[in-house]
Motif scaffolding. Structure first.
Motif, PDB file in Angstrom:
ATOM      1  N   LEU A  95       0.867  -1.169   0.000  1.00 17.12           N
ATOM      2  CA  LEU A  95       0.000   0.000   0.000  1.00 17.12           C
ATOM      3  C   LEU A  95       0.902   1.216   0.000  1.00 17.12           C
ATOM      4  O   LEU A  95       1.861   1.284   0.766  1.00 17.12           O
ATOM      5  N   LYS A  96       0.592   2.180  -0.852  1.00 14.86           N
ATOM      6  CA  LYS A  96       1.425   3.366  -0.952  1.00 14.86           C
ATOM      7  C   LYS A  96       0.568   4.598  -0.725  1.00 14.86           C
ATOM      8  O   LYS A  96      -0.516   4.717  -1.292  1.00 14.86           O
ATOM      9  N   GLY A  97       1.057   5.483   0.102  1.00 11.97           N
ATOM     10  CA  GLY A  97       0.355   6.720   0.388  1.00 11.97           C
ATOM     11  C   GLY A  97       1.054   7.462   1.506  1.00 11.97           C
ATOM     12  O   GLY A  97       1.788   6.879   2.298  1.00 11.97           O
ATOM     13  N   ASN A  98       0.838   8.763   1.547  1.00  9.23           N
ATOM     14  CA  ASN A  98       1.421   9.608   2.580  1.00  9.23           C
ATOM     15  C   ASN A  98       2.949   9.515   2.598  1.00  9.23           C
ATOM     16  O   ASN A  98       3.575   9.563   3.647  1.00  9.23           O
ATOM     17  N   GLY A  99       3.542   9.321   1.419  1.00  9.40           N
ATOM     18  CA  GLY A  99       4.994   9.285   1.292  1.00  9.40           C
ATOM     19  C   GLY A  99       5.652   7.987   1.703  1.00  9.40           C
ATOM     20  O   GLY A  99       6.877   7.904   1.750  1.00  9.40           O
ATOM     21  N   ARG A 100       4.877   6.954   2.016  1.00 12.33           N
ATOM     22  CA  ARG A 100       5.440   5.664   2.438  1.00 12.33           C
ATOM     23  C   ARG A 100       4.789   4.527   1.687  1.00 12.33           C
ATOM     24  O   ARG A 100       3.648   4.612   1.274  1.00 12.33           O
ATOM     25  N   GLU A 101       5.534   3.463   1.541  1.00 13.91           N
ATOM     26  CA  GLU A 101       5.008   2.234   0.950  1.00 13.91           C
ATOM     27  C   GLU A 101       5.197   1.124   1.977  1.00 13.91           C
ATOM     28  O   GLU A 101       6.306   0.904   2.455  1.00 13.91           O
ATOM     29  N   VAL A 102       4.093   0.453   2.333  1.00 12.91           N
ATOM     30  CA  VAL A 102       4.139  -0.585   3.363  1.00 12.91           C
ATOM     31  C   VAL A 102       3.642  -1.907   2.791  1.00 12.91           C
ATOM     32  O   VAL A 102       2.786  -1.933   1.920  1.00 12.91           O
ATOM     33  N   GLU A 103       4.194  -3.000   3.299  1.00  9.61           N
ATOM     34  CA  GLU A 103       3.771  -4.333   2.861  1.00  9.61           C
ATOM     35  C   GLU A 103       2.536  -4.750   3.638  1.00  9.61           C
ATOM     36  O   GLU A 103       2.297  -4.298   4.760  1.00  9.61           O
ATOM     37  N   ILE A 104       1.785  -5.631   3.034  1.00  7.75           N
ATOM     38  CA  ILE A 104       0.635  -6.215   3.714  1.00  7.75           C
ATOM     39  C   ILE A 104       0.507  -7.668   3.268  1.00  7.75           C
ATOM     40  O   ILE A 104       0.613  -7.969   2.081  1.00  7.75           O
ATOM     41  N   GLY A 105       0.356  -8.557   4.222  1.00  7.11           N
ATOM     42  CA  GLY A 105       0.141  -9.964   3.921  1.00  7.11           C
ATOM     43  C   GLY A 105       1.322 -10.688   3.311  1.00  7.11           C
ATOM     44  O   GLY A 105       1.137 -11.659   2.575  1.00  7.11           O
ATOM     45  N   ALA A 106       2.537 -10.308   3.637  1.00 10.63           N
ATOM     46  CA  ALA A 106       3.716 -10.979   3.062  1.00 10.63           C
ATOM     47  C   ALA A 106       3.808 -12.433   3.513  1.00 10.63           C
ATOM     48  O   ALA A 106       4.452 -13.243   2.851  1.00 10.63           O
ATOM     49  N   PHE A 107       3.161 -12.786   4.611  1.00 12.82           N
ATOM     50  CA  PHE A 107       3.198 -14.155   5.131  1.00 12.82           C
ATOM     51  C   PHE A 107       2.164 -15.057   4.468  1.00 12.82           C
ATOM     52  O   PHE A 107       2.122 -16.252   4.741  1.00 12.82           O
ATOM     53  N   LEU A 108       1.331 -14.519   3.596  1.00 10.35           N
ATOM     54  CA  LEU A 108       0.327 -15.318   2.904  1.00 10.35           C
ATOM     55  C   LEU A 108       0.960 -16.094   1.757  1.00 10.35           C
ATOM     56  O   LEU A 108       2.059 -15.767   1.305  1.00 10.35           O
TER      57      LEU A 108
END
Length: 164
Positions: free
Chosen positions: A129-142
């Motif tokens: 997910l990218k927004g507010n100047g940052r990109e974060v991972e989600i669900g990498a363990f899936l």
């Protein structure tokens, strides 16, 4: 699937919870330790009553203890929970790590971009997910298939929330 939406699909505010697979139940854990102990003790039956038993017994017990520790450590390391809240105004992601510390990310939903990196990430079909100047991972363990499904679900949810 190790994730689910806790709100109805067409509601304005959506909440998603994600967690890693935990394939070994408490009963399975107990059965595994007991089964290993019993099978590892079979060779000791032939040396009962001799001094050799006392030479082999510590190694069998150490192997059982090592298996117990490894399974418990794996269970502790998989205590991860990610909660994504998508509203028309804000998208908020909270990740609770195995040690209990939390990481937060928040952005205006209109500017959130859901991306799926087929290659180049730590895992294939890496969802971010990218927004507010940052990109974060989600669900990498899936699993790979679950990340593909998650990407489609997230894209739809963010699109619906950003354009009510």
């Amino acid at each position: 699937m190790p994730y689910h939406w806790t709100t109805p699909p067409r509601e304005a505010s959506q909440v998603l919870q994600l967690w890693p697979h935990n394939s070994l139940s408490a009963e399975g854990f107990a059965a595994m330790i007991l089964g290993f102990f019993l099978f590892a003790s079979v060779p000791l039956y032939s040396v009962i009553g001799t001094a050799v038993l006392w030479g082999l017994l510590p190694f069998m017990l150490a192997a059982t203890a090592a298996l117990y520790y490894a399974l418990r450590r794996n269970q502790r390391d998989r205590r991860i929970l990610e909660v994504l809240t998508v509203t028309p105004e804000v998208t908020h992601l909270t990740r609770t790590n195995p040690k209990g510390d939390t990481q937060d990310w928040e952005s205006n939903t209109y500017w959130v971009k859901v991306a799926c990196h087929e290659a180049g990430g730590p895992v294939p079909y890496y969802v971010t997910l990218k927004g507010n100047g940052r990109e974060v991972e989600i669900g990498a363990f899936l699993s790979e298939e679950e990340r593909r499904s998650l990407f489609n679900d997230l894209t739809d949810a963010v699109r619906r929330a950003a354009n009510p």
